[in-house]
Write an enzyme that holds these catalytic residues in place. Sequence first.
Site, PDB file in Angstrom:
ATOM      1  N   ARG A 252     -41.107 -17.042  25.646  1.00  0.00           N
ATOM      2  CA  ARG A 252     -40.789 -16.626  26.778  1.00  0.00           C
ATOM      3  C   ARG A 252     -40.238 -15.361  26.785  1.00  0.00           C
ATOM      4  O   ARG A 252     -40.890 -14.318  27.571  1.00  0.00           O
ATOM      5  CB  ARG A 252     -40.146 -17.472  27.782  1.00  0.00           C
ATOM      6  CG  ARG A 252     -40.492 -18.778  28.099  1.00  0.00           C
ATOM      7  CD  ARG A 252     -39.624 -19.752  28.838  1.00  0.00           C
ATOM      8  NE  ARG A 252     -38.614 -20.417  27.843  1.00  0.00           N
ATOM      9  CZ  ARG A 252     -37.934 -21.399  27.944  1.00  0.00           C
ATOM     10  NH1 ARG A 252     -38.065 -21.810  29.276  1.00  0.00           N
ATOM     11  NH2 ARG A 252     -37.016 -22.056  27.310  1.00  0.00           N
TER      12      ARG A 252
ATOM     13  N   CYS B 133     -34.332 -16.267  25.931  1.00  0.00           N
ATOM     14  CA  CYS B 133     -34.948 -17.816  26.388  1.00  0.00           C
ATOM     15  C   CYS B 133     -33.958 -18.697  25.518  1.00  0.00           C
ATOM     16  O   CYS B 133     -33.023 -18.470  25.553  1.00  0.00           O
ATOM     17  CB  CYS B 133     -36.341 -17.847  26.287  1.00  0.00           C
ATOM     18  SG  CYS B 133     -37.223 -17.241  24.934  1.00  0.00           S
ATOM     19  N   SER B 134     -34.861 -19.637  24.939  1.00  0.00           N
ATOM     20  CA  SER B 134     -33.943 -20.482  24.146  1.00  0.00           C
ATOM     21  C   SER B 134     -34.031 -20.093  22.602  1.00  0.00           C
ATOM     22  O   SER B 134     -32.828 -19.670  22.044  1.00  0.00           O
ATOM     23  CB  SER B 134     -34.507 -21.939  24.178  1.00  0.00           C
ATOM     24  OG  SER B 134     -33.687 -22.804  23.535  1.00  0.00           O
ATOM     25  N   ASP B 135     -35.452 -19.781  22.084  1.00  0.00           N
ATOM     26  CA  ASP B 135     -35.341 -19.154  20.739  1.00  0.00           C
ATOM     27  C   ASP B 135     -35.550 -17.652  20.699  1.00  0.00           C
ATOM     28  O   ASP B 135     -35.636 -17.247  19.585  1.00  0.00           O
ATOM     29  CB  ASP B 135     -36.748 -19.775  20.220  1.00  0.00           C
ATOM     30  CG  ASP B 135     -38.153 -19.421  20.960  1.00  0.00           C
ATOM     31  OD1 ASP B 135     -37.997 -18.676  21.753  1.00  0.00           O
ATOM     32  OD2 ASP B 135     -38.940 -19.953  20.577  1.00  0.00           O
ATOM     33  N   GLY B 136     -35.764 -17.039  22.047  1.00  0.00           N
ATOM     34  CA  GLY B 136     -35.994 -15.551  21.834  1.00  0.00           C
ATOM     35  C   GLY B 136     -37.098 -15.051  21.386  1.00  0.00           C
ATOM     36  O   GLY B 136     -37.196 -13.866  20.834  1.00  0.00           O
TER      37      GLY B 136
END
Length: 293
Positions: free
Chosen positions: A229, A223-226
């Site tokens: 999500r 996702c963005s930060d892993g």
Amino acid sequence: MDISTGHIVLSYMEDHLNNQDRLDQEWEALSQYEAEPSSTKIATDASNMRKNRYGDVLPYDHSRVVLNSAANVSSSDYINANFITDHDPRNPAFIVGQAPLPHTVADFWQMVWEQGSVVIVMLTKLTENGTAMCHRYWPEEGSDLYHIYEVHLVSEHIWCDDYLVRSFYLKNLQTNETRTVTQFHFLTWPNLGVPGSIKALLDFRRKVNKSYRGRSCPIAVHCSDGCDRSGTYILIDMVLNRMAKGAKEIDMAATLEHIRDQRMAMVKSKEQFQFALACVAEEVHAILKALPQ
């Protein structure tokens, strides 16, 4: 899955979903959970810090993905990503990491190549409310070169409002080998939130798994930060896969702890944990309906 197991699992899920106190207690216990070992020494090394999108989301040393430094654009073996295994530590089910930054795109493709991943699950938009969530790591058309990896966009297919599927040819210019990589891009899952539709996410997961079936390489998830999500998606997928293999007991909290042992902060809110429970309940419900009664 047999009918009695299905009903046991369903009543477990529904008890959690309908009993707010029980859910609160379980999330409270999960919030206290501390992984061991939890060293992130390599991620905090001065030479690696600029490769982290967020300073507070770092890969554990013991489960991090190690790149071949000899093939790396900056002679480094570091990427902000971890292996996630289920039962078999030799065959990770996933590699999960942060979204690529402009200067880590070549590292990302190196990881995909070296780990043999043929499926990428992307759970973020490139920007959200004006904030950059992910650098576009593929060409808008034609092909682009990222160090020794040439990525060619073959097709982009919009399935529905919620997700689309892209197909890439990935070529290693050192060896001249090529592979096809399929990226499943879910578009309607807000950062730190949950998707508006359980059905859409379950349909998306089914498409991913159909494309992946029979492979032994890890699925690359970001996702963005892993964490938020990605963690929620992996939790849902892991539990449903265990059930498909005939597991008689499902403990969502224990499964999440198992995932958090391998990457920090996976599933960031009670709302996301509750969404994972609801997805599993929905899928079990659908399976039971399809079984001959």
